[in-house]
Design a protein around this motif. Structure first.
Motif, PDB file in Angstrom:
ATOM      1  N   GLY A  66       0.780  -1.230   0.000  1.00 36.55           N
ATOM      2  CA  GLY A  66       0.000   0.000   0.000  1.00 36.55           C
ATOM      3  C   GLY A  66       0.810   1.278   0.000  1.00 36.55           C
ATOM      4  O   GLY A  66       0.251   2.373  -0.122  1.00 36.55           O
ATOM      5  N   VAL A  97       0.347  -4.036   6.245  1.00 34.35           N
ATOM      6  CA  VAL A  97       0.035  -2.745   5.619  1.00 34.35           C
ATOM      7  C   VAL A  97       1.199  -1.789   5.892  1.00 34.35           C
ATOM      8  O   VAL A  97       1.652  -1.674   7.041  1.00 34.35           O
ATOM      9  N   THR A 149      -3.564   2.826   4.013  1.00 34.20           N
ATOM     10  CA  THR A 149      -4.810   2.258   4.519  1.00 34.20           C
ATOM     11  C   THR A 149      -4.903   0.786   4.123  1.00 34.20           C
ATOM     12  O   THR A 149      -4.171   0.319   3.241  1.00 34.20           O
ATOM     13  N   ARG A 150      -5.834   0.077   4.787  1.00 31.40           N
ATOM     14  CA  ARG A 150      -6.042  -1.319   4.436  1.00 31.40           C
ATOM     15  C   ARG A 150      -6.468  -1.438   2.969  1.00 31.40           C
ATOM     16  O   ARG A 150      -6.036  -2.338   2.243  1.00 31.40           O
ATOM     17  N   ALA A 184      -3.583  -1.152   0.692  1.00 29.22           N
ATOM     18  CA  ALA A 184      -2.782  -2.378   0.688  1.00 29.22           C
ATOM     19  C   ALA A 184      -3.435  -3.467  -0.162  1.00 29.22           C
ATOM     20  O   ALA A 184      -2.759  -4.200  -0.884  1.00 29.22           O
TER      21      ALA A 184
END
Lengths: 264, 264
Positions: A120, A195, A200-201, A204
């Motif tokens: 990410g 991550v 951010t998730r 990622a």
């Protein structure tokens, strides 16, 4: 012998209001080397076609191309210049591998899934550059976007460890892992995902241009000793390949690649 | 090992109102193979980047690419597709040569100058297509323009015969021969030039895209037996390399490359 090619288009693969022409040149070579890394290969030589560049643009582009060439040990041995309305840099690289290259098609149900680094960072870097402009330019995340690093040593370590399939994260982690799934006829269940700090998730899972490697290993096989022997940080175990070729699950929930389309 | 690349831009390197997308694909591979031919090399593999093509365009392009691939024994082993405003086909090829490739820089004063075939056919074909449109499309000259033939066998024969320098005629005969002159630090005096039937003298001297080879031989050395052994038509002796690196003379008169700029 390996042979790979990738072309970058200004405005499609890079927003030249956010990153420079030298970055664009660096990236044009780096993404090709990442294709070699994903096969477990090492660089040979590169040739470069540039379309639609002025002399001044060409110089800047080549600054970055030659930096990447020196950094990753891939001499540029030829090229071609054409006029055109749009700036395009097309690179082809040769490479080599002792033994067999790692393909996308070798994963089997029960294989473990690994990534070589947190994900990410490049997508987060692009977000920062868009939001903050030049203020963000020096940050690690912006650099991850502007100057991607092909994971050549990691790809070699994964191959030596016995990786069954491998891909580089260019279009987005889920999209690229799905390529292994489609080529291998497997599904996947992911239990974790490292991550990158500041990302951010979603960046990622879906963000592209990280050039981290994702690879699969036979059940019970641990790639970490091979990475350690090569002086590399250990890869992250993130999940398992499954029987159902349509399965795409992250922490118990179905997920779908959104397609980071390189669109700026 | 040889590695070459050449990119073609629609509207710059081909006028798609006069020739088809399959021709464009053919040409994109053929011009790269001609680069190998000019070193005396043989084809290995090719990779292809296409930018800005629709699915339908891509199919037509690949029809021509695959025809050339089959015709000249150069498998296409990979590729890359990008979006973009302009249609670009960038090809890179590997090749190989037993012994040393022929370079542009090896000509010496006193060396004889040869071409492998009459010149000007492609330029004449383009003229006919412009003047007569589809009426001309089936003619030999139009085919010479639409479907250039890399002189792979001829390049190999010239290398085996001991050619000191070689170039393919892509930008125009005088322009390309001047590349040998510049790289080698010699001038040239031309006494003759075989002109393709239906082409003008000017098309032969200045027209590009013929992909005929021009090469030089040490004084007293005759390349014709090597061509004969390979079952090829004999090359044409057309002149001599001279001491004065600025000299460009055709039949006693100074000449200058006009630069066939691939501009349609």
């Amino acid at each position: 012998m390996l042979l790979a090619t990738d072309a970058l288009v200004a405005g499609v693969d890079a927003d030249l209001r956010l990153t420079g022409l030298a970055d664009f040149g660096w990236k044009a070579l780096a993404v090709n080397l990442s294709d070699l890394a994903a096969m477990g290969g090492q660089p040979g030589h590169a040739v470069v076609s540039v379309i639609g560049a002025s002399v001044a643009q060409l110089e800047e582009l080549y600054d970055g191309l030659l930096e990447a060439s020196a950094r990753f040990g891939c001499p540029i041995v030829g090229g071609d210049l054409s006029s055109g309305a749009e700036l395009v840099v097309s690179v082809a690289v040769t490479g080599w591998v002792e033994g067999s290259p790692v393909l996308r098609s070798g994963a089997r149900p029960g294989d473990s899934i690994w990534v070589t680094a947190p994900l990410g960072a490049a997508a987060a870097g692009l977000r920062l550059l868009r939001d903050q402009g030049s203020v963000a330019a020096g940050s690690e995340l912006a650099k991850a976007h502007a100057r991607p690093q092909p994971a050549l040593a990691e790809g070699r370590a994964a191959r030596l460890a016995g990786a069954t399939a491998m891909v580089d994260v260019s279009d987005g982690f889920l999209a690229d892992l799905s390529r292994i799934a489609e080529s291998s006829g497997v599904g996947f269940q992911l239990s974790a995902l490292p991550v990158a700090r500041g990302a951010t998730r979603d960046e990622a899972l879906q963000g592209g241009d990280d050039y981290v490697l994702a690879f699969t290993m036979p059940p019970g096989s641990d790639p970490r000793p091979a990475f350690s022997r090569a002086g590399l940080r250990p890869p992250y175990a993130i999940g398992t390949c499954t029987e159902d070729p349509g399965e795409r699950v992250f922490r118990g929930e179905p997920v779908a690649p959104q397609g980071w389309r390189h669109k700026m």
